[in-house]
Write a protein that holds these residues in place. Structure first.
Motif, mmCIF file in Angstrom:
data_model
loop_
_atom_site.group_PDB
_atom_site.id
_atom_site.type_symbol
_atom_site.label_atom_id
_atom_site.label_comp_id
_atom_site.label_asym_id
_atom_site.label_seq_id
_atom_site.Cartn_x
_atom_site.Cartn_y
_atom_site.Cartn_z
ATOM 1 N N ASP A 272 -5.326 -14.220 1.578
ATOM 2 C CA ASP A 272 -4.392 -13.507 2.669
ATOM 3 C C ASP A 272 -3.151 -13.281 2.079
ATOM 4 O O ASP A 272 -2.602 -12.142 2.269
ATOM 5 N N ALA A 273 -2.477 -14.109 1.263
ATOM 6 C CA ALA A 273 -1.125 -13.960 0.748
ATOM 7 C C ALA A 273 -1.182 -12.608 -0.126
ATOM 8 O O ALA A 273 -0.311 -11.719 0.015
ATOM 9 N N LYS A 274 -2.274 -12.576 -1.034
ATOM 10 C CA LYS A 274 -2.470 -11.556 -1.821
ATOM 11 C C LYS A 274 -2.580 -10.130 -1.219
ATOM 12 O O LYS A 274 -1.750 -9.256 -1.426
ATOM 13 N N ALA A 275 -3.625 -10.198 -0.392
ATOM 14 C CA ALA A 275 -3.633 -9.152 0.690
ATOM 15 C C ALA A 275 -2.506 -8.416 1.142
ATOM 16 O O ALA A 275 -2.239 -7.327 1.328
ATOM 17 N N ARG A 276 -1.586 -9.473 1.687
ATOM 18 C CA ARG A 276 -0.422 -8.932 2.404
ATOM 19 C C ARG A 276 0.599 -8.477 1.342
ATOM 20 O O ARG A 276 1.232 -7.406 1.698
ATOM 21 N N ALA A 277 0.501 -8.795 0.086
ATOM 22 C CA ALA A 277 1.245 -8.416 -0.843
ATOM 23 C C ALA A 277 0.934 -6.917 -1.478
ATOM 24 O O ALA A 277 1.705 -6.018 -1.725
ATOM 25 N N VAL A 278 -0.200 -6.837 -1.336
ATOM 26 C CA VAL A 278 -0.936 -5.369 -1.695
ATOM 27 C C VAL A 278 -0.530 -4.582 -0.717
ATOM 28 O O VAL A 278 -0.042 -3.532 -1.019
ATOM 29 N N GLU A 279 -0.631 -4.761 0.667
ATOM 30 C CA GLU A 279 -0.586 -3.967 1.819
ATOM 31 C C GLU A 279 1.084 -3.707 1.689
ATOM 32 O O GLU A 279 1.532 -2.413 1.803
ATOM 33 N N ALA A 280 2.025 -4.779 1.246
ATOM 34 C CA ALA A 280 3.297 -4.385 1.266
ATOM 35 C C ALA A 280 3.726 -3.205 -0.002
ATOM 36 O O ALA A 280 4.573 -2.520 0.191
ATOM 37 N N ALA A 281 3.048 -3.431 -0.932
ATOM 38 C CA ALA A 281 3.243 -2.635 -2.039
ATOM 39 C C ALA A 281 2.920 -1.242 -1.729
ATOM 40 O O ALA A 281 3.509 -0.391 -2.096
ATOM 41 N N ALA A 282 1.738 -1.005 -1.060
ATOM 42 C CA ALA A 282 1.336 0.056 -0.470
ATOM 43 C C ALA A 282 2.163 0.786 0.373
ATOM 44 O O ALA A 282 2.422 1.930 0.471
ATOM 45 N N GLU A 283 2.855 0.027 1.233
ATOM 46 C CA GLU A 283 3.740 0.582 2.268
ATOM 47 C C GLU A 283 5.010 0.965 1.469
ATOM 48 O O GLU A 283 5.549 2.123 1.682
ATOM 49 N N LYS A 284 5.394 0.292 0.534
ATOM 50 C CA LYS A 284 6.446 0.897 -0.264
ATOM 51 C C LYS A 284 6.396 1.893 -1.006
ATOM 52 O O LYS A 284 7.060 2.811 -0.753
ATOM 53 N N LYS A 285 5.043 2.085 -1.535
ATOM 54 C CA LYS A 285 4.763 3.613 -2.381
ATOM 55 C C LYS A 285 4.548 4.808 -1.285
ATOM 56 O O LYS A 285 5.136 5.634 -1.776
ATOM 57 N N VAL A 286 4.101 4.394 -0.234
ATOM 58 C CA VAL A 286 3.910 5.562 0.541
ATOM 59 C C VAL A 286 5.302 5.926 1.305
ATOM 60 O O VAL A 286 5.406 7.106 1.293
ATOM 61 N N THR A 287 6.209 5.057 1.217
ATOM 62 C CA THR A 287 7.614 5.538 1.811
ATOM 63 C C THR A 287 8.275 6.242 0.706
ATOM 64 O O THR A 287 9.005 7.239 1.065
ATOM 65 N N ARG A 288 8.175 5.963 -0.592
ATOM 66 C CA ARG A 288 8.700 6.713 -1.723
ATOM 67 C C ARG A 288 8.037 7.960 -1.779
ATOM 68 O O ARG A 288 8.634 8.836 -1.912
ATOM 69 N N LEU A 289 6.793 8.193 -1.732
ATOM 70 C CA LEU A 289 6.074 9.319 -1.782
ATOM 71 C C LEU A 289 6.542 10.271 -0.517
ATOM 72 O O LEU A 289 6.637 11.352 -0.815
ATOM 73 N N ALA A 290 6.616 9.920 0.651
ATOM 74 C CA ALA A 290 7.137 10.451 1.717
ATOM 75 C C ALA A 290 8.555 11.129 1.370
ATOM 76 O O ALA A 290 8.784 12.118 2.064
ATOM 77 N N GLU A 291 9.249 10.130 0.832
ATOM 78 C CA GLU A 291 10.889 10.525 0.580
ATOM 79 C C GLU A 291 10.815 11.566 -0.272
ATOM 80 O O GLU A 291 11.584 12.841 -0.276
ATOM 81 N N GLU A 292 10.039 11.483 -1.575
ATOM 82 C CA GLU A 292 9.960 12.796 -2.267
ATOM 83 C C GLU A 292 9.390 13.876 -1.866
ATOM 84 O O GLU A 292 9.890 15.055 -2.020
#
Length: 131
Positions: free
Chosen positions: A100-120
């Protein structure tokens, strides 16, 4: 933006959607790795959902940023705002047997990436012409 060396791009007839597969799809029905929607399709979706502010939605294996015109996500540089409404979706996968902890970390990284992509994307998309 994504770090991929190449991408398969498939335009759609409505010209409101552009999809990228960062690796060759294994199946014809496989959803794209990155999808950007603009134009009328986004207007209709925002209206149907009552979307007035920027937000990020997470479902297992996919994260989406919904960005109405003149809004921004938390974490964007000061002064950056969307000049036209858009949505961007990013597909991701979980490591096999992830805790569960690893899955949450993967989700957090994906959220950070989509936020960065959206900004660009917000910086790159011009204002929609007035009609």
């Amino acid at each position: 933006m994504t770090g991929a060396q190449s991408a398969l791009v498939v335009p759609t007839p409505d010209e409101d959607t552009c999809s990228w597969w960062l690796t060759k799809p294994r199946y014809a029905f496989q959803s794209p790795d990155v999808m950007v929607r603009t134009g009328g399709s986004v207007d209709r979706r925002f209206a149907a959902n009552g979307t007035t502010g920027a937000r990020v939605d997470m479902t297992p294996g996919e994260v989406s940023a919904w960005i109405p015109v003149n809004t921004r996500l938390d974490g964007w540089r000061a002064g950056t705002r969307a000049r036209q409404p858009f949505m961007i979706s990013l597909r991701f996968s979980y490591p096999e047997g992830a805790s569960d902890a690893k899955a949450r970390a993967v989700e957090a990284a994906a959220e950070k990436k989509v936020t960065r992509l959206a900004e660009e994307l917000a910086k790159a998309l011009p204002a929609r012409p007035s009609t």
